[in-house]
Design an enzyme around this catalytic site. Structure first.
Site, PDB file in Angstrom:
ATOM      1  N   CYS A  73       0.829  -1.209   0.000  1.00 21.46           N
ATOM      2  CA  CYS A  73       0.000   0.000   0.000  1.00 21.46           C
ATOM      3  C   CYS A  73       0.870   1.269   0.000  1.00 21.46           C
ATOM      4  CB  CYS A  73      -0.917  -0.048   1.223  1.00 21.46           C
ATOM      5  SG  CYS A  73      -1.800   1.481   1.577  1.00 21.46           S
ATOM      6  N   CYS A  76       0.155   3.721   2.820  1.00 24.44           N
ATOM      7  CA  CYS A  76       0.641   3.135   4.087  1.00 24.44           C
ATOM      8  C   CYS A  76       2.141   3.392   4.242  1.00 24.44           C
ATOM      9  CB  CYS A  76       0.383   1.637   4.123  1.00 24.44           C
ATOM     10  SG  CYS A  76      -1.363   1.177   4.073  1.00 24.44           S
TER      11      CYS A  76
END
Length: 149
Positions: A73, A76
């Site tokens: 991600c 993230c």
């Protein structure tokens, strides 16, 4: 346990020590064996898993910001350094925890995490707030201030 004290386990003998938050920067020693307590661990995020989540997050003696993330991600990855900064800034007052949802599906399922990054602010075993997305540091600090209030 009151919010102004932490319980730190000695890495040498395993004894649990109550340390006032106001003295966390004074190199506290174990009351039993007199070795220095591992306060450096308070300056970085704690990795939590399905089997450690309840102990590290829900039973924590201090508020916790949980970052639910995955290695693939992009947002993230972008928020990772912010979590590191927050761990240092709020050392002894707020625990920062990271949960890889790919490797720990039980917690993701329990709390209906459908998008990442998702962050939880937990205090006294209760989820106070759920934050979704890679929020700016200032916005995270605003939410943290409400919990630490």
């Amino acid at each position: 346990m009151t919010a102004d004290k932490l319980i730190l386990a000695c890495s040498n003998c395993g004894a649990k020590n109550r340390v006032p938050v106001s003295r966390i920067n004074e190199a506290p020693k174990c009351g039993k064996c007199k070795e220095f307590l591992p306060v450096e661990s308070l300056s970085r995020p704690v990795i939590v898993m399905d089997n450690t989540f309840d102990r590290e997050v829900m039973s924590s003696s201090m508020p916790v910001l949980v970052d639910c993330w995955a290695p693939w991600c992009g947002p993230c990855k972008a928020i990772g350094p912010v979590m590191d900064e927050l761990a240092i800034k709020y050392r002894g007052r707020l625990k920062i925890a990271k949960l890889n949802v790919d490797e720990n599906p039980m917690i993701g399922s329990r709390y209906s995490i459908s998008s990442i990054p998702t962050m939880f602010l937990v205090k006294n075993g209760r989820i106070i707030d759920k934050l979704i997305g890679a929020l700016p540091k200032e916005q995270l600090e605003s939410q943290i201030a409400r919990v630490l209030g």
